[in-house]
Scaffold this active site. Structure first.
Site, PDB file in Angstrom:
ATOM      1  N   GLY A  18       0.824  -1.198   0.000  1.00  0.00           N
ATOM      2  CA  GLY A  18       0.000   0.000   0.000  1.00  0.00           C
ATOM      3  C   GLY A  18       0.861   1.251   0.000  1.00  0.00           C
ATOM      4  CG  ASN A 116       7.156  -5.748   9.002  1.00  0.00           C
ATOM      5  OD1 ASN A 116       8.154  -5.366   9.593  1.00  0.00           O
ATOM      6  ND2 ASN A 116       5.943  -5.407   9.383  1.00  0.00           N
ATOM      7  CB  THR A 144       4.495   0.602   6.808  1.00  0.00           C
ATOM      8  OG1 THR A 144       3.240   0.171   7.345  1.00  0.00           O
ATOM      9  CG2 THR A 144       5.469   0.796   7.943  1.00  0.00           C
ATOM     10  CB  VAL A 145      -0.048   4.031   6.566  1.00  0.00           C
ATOM     11  CG1 VAL A 145       0.142   4.725   5.226  1.00  0.00           C
ATOM     12  CG2 VAL A 145      -0.811   2.728   6.399  1.00  0.00           C
ATOM     13  CG  ASP A 146      -0.417  -0.521   9.065  1.00  0.00           C
ATOM     14  OD1 ASP A 146      -1.474   0.097   9.277  1.00  0.00           O
ATOM     15  OD2 ASP A 146      -0.303  -1.378   8.178  1.00  0.00           O
ATOM     16  CG  MET A 192      -6.101   1.837   6.987  1.00  0.00           C
ATOM     17  SD  MET A 192      -4.919   2.312   5.687  1.00  0.00           S
ATOM     18  CE  MET A 192      -6.011   2.370   4.269  1.00  0.00           C
ATOM     19  CD  GLU A 249      -7.479  -2.364   8.867  1.00  0.00           C
ATOM     20  OE1 GLU A 249      -8.337  -2.366   7.977  1.00  0.00           O
ATOM     21  OE2 GLU A 249      -6.259  -2.339   8.646  1.00  0.00           O
ATOM     22  CG  LEU A 300     -10.729   9.164   1.551  1.00  0.00           C
ATOM     23  CD1 LEU A 300     -11.961   9.803   2.183  1.00  0.00           C
ATOM     24  CD2 LEU A 300     -10.386   9.861   0.238  1.00  0.00           C
TER      25      LEU A 300
END
Length: 422
Positions: A18, A116, A144-146, A192, A249, A300
């Site tokens: 992503g 990862n 990574t956005v996470d 997320m 989520e 978004l």
């Protein structure tokens, strides 16, 4: 001054998984650093699949201004993909094919911009290169956005999602507060975060104190307790008049099942989640009878370049530039990571870390970042998170009122090998 004499060999850059609001800033860092050293940089079209299928892009065909514009353009300029290479033992042919493509195009440095799984791929490629007698330097580039990569203090891409989430929580809460007397009592924002609640925690930056939104944050690190959730929502509405909930989520029940389990899996083998917000909203309506609204920002969150963090944009560019410097210095199987040297004032630097310490390791939030009642963030979390959303990264706007993003030519490199798999 860096040498501008041509260096033997080429560099290949690929984007994975992503995308983020600032991943193209990393691409700009890579390409500009390579140009400064006289190295031709290729990009793989649609991530690792482009490398496998010898679908390469010649970035030297792009103008200087186009590459500079990548710094403020969201999305993945060269295309990305969710495709996980299997282990060396299970699918050696794919790794051998990648080395074959590298050899055919004299690619000596491979930079893989992802999370990862991508770090693991870069590590394996560096190993198979040695086995097959081909000198290839592989560098993992964090994205990574996470915010769940190990070793690095934070992940490029996260700061902008954190800023977007905090802003959205604040703005939506002002809306709810104004309508609560006769309409919506509960607003639920789903964010997320399958296993790590970093994005959900960032919503906590929207306000401080028991009466400030978000009133509840649901973290995947905690088991979802329906009774405690409903009691907290009810108490908040009775005290404040309304309630904002931010839910990751990935929250699970006591049996370990995702509340939003959809029953399907993505290319990495991760469970596809179907939406936790409507599940929570149904609980609020059925058990408490409150009017509600819920929102699922989904893409978004990671594409909102208009709300990007300046710190995040600067870090994304810096890791791209450092990755090239490490590669050309002869480093292999490393990742440029962000090291925090001070909270206040916020200071950071880039250092290399072994890919073996990053690959397939997931960084979850420290327990000390979640408040004792399980529904908020602590002062320690606020100290960590707040600097990452600092500053604005302005966009150039056109006469039509829209941002002026760049679309690259993405001119292909002539192929030299038979099609893969035939």
């Amino acid at each position: 001054m860096p040498s501008r004499q041509p260096v033997q060999g080429k560099l290949l850059y690929a984007q994975s998984g992503g995308v983020t609001a600032v991943i193209n800033a990393t691409a700009a860092g890579v390409i500009e650093a390579a140009r400064a050293r006289g190295v031709k940089a290729y990009a793989a079209r649609n991530g690792i699949l482009g490398a496998l299928h010898e679908d390469l892009i010649d970035t030297s065909k792009e103008s200087k201004s186009a590459i500079t514009a990548l710094r403020h353009t969201p999305g993945g300029a060269f295309g990305s993909c969710r495709y996980k290479l299997k282990s060396l033992d299970d699918n050696r042919a794919e790794y051998e094919r990648l080395i074959e493509v590298f050899r055919a195009h004299d690619i000596r440095w491979f930079l893989y911009n992802g999370g990862n799984d991508s770090a693991d791929t870069a590590l394996k490629l560096s190993q198979i290169g040695k086995t097959l007698g081909y000198d290839i330097r592989c560098i993992g580039v964090p994205k990574t956005v996470d915010n769940d990569l190990a070793v690095t203090d934070c992940c490029p891409g996260f700061g902008s999602v954190a800023k977007y989430t905090a802003i959205s929580t604040l703005e939506a809460s002002l809306d709810v507060a104004s309508m609560a007397e006769t309409s919506t009592k509960v607003f639920i924002l789903e964010v997320m975060g399958r296993h790590a609640g970093w994005i959900a925690a960032a919503a906590g930056l929207a306000g401080e104190g028991a009466d400030a939104p978000p009133h509840l944050i649901l973290f995947p690190e905690n088991v979802f307790d329906e009774a405690a959730f409903l009691a907290k929502v009810k108490a908040t509405v009775e005290r404040v008049g309304w309630c904002t909930v931010v839910a990751s989520e990935g929250i699970r029940n006591a049996e370990g099942r995702f509340l939003a389990e959809a029953g399907t899996r993505d290319a990495f083998g991760h469970s596809q989640l179907g939406g936790v917000a409507p599940v929570l909203a149904a609980l609020v309506k059925d058990k408490l009878g409150y009017k509600y609204h819920w929102a699922l920002p989904d893409y978004l969150q990671r594409s909102a370049r208009h709300a990007a963090s300046q710190v995040d944009a600067e870090q994304a560019y810096a890791v791209g530039k450092a990755a090239v410097e490490y590669a050309l210095a002869g480093m292999n199987s490393v990742m440029p990571v962000i090291v925090r040297t001070s909270d206040a004032p916020y200071r950071w630097k880039i250092e290399p870390a072994p890919l073996a310490k990053v690959a397939n390791r997931e960084k979850k939030m420290p327990k000390g970042f979640i408040s004792r009642d399980g529904f908020g963030i602590t002062a320690a979390a606020r100290r960590y998170l707040a600097p990452l959303i600092a500053g604005e990264a302005p966009l150039p706007y056109g006469k039509d009122g829209l941002p002026r993003y760049v679309r690259l030519k993405n001119a292909g490199v002539p192929t030299r090998l038979p099609a893969f798999g035939r």
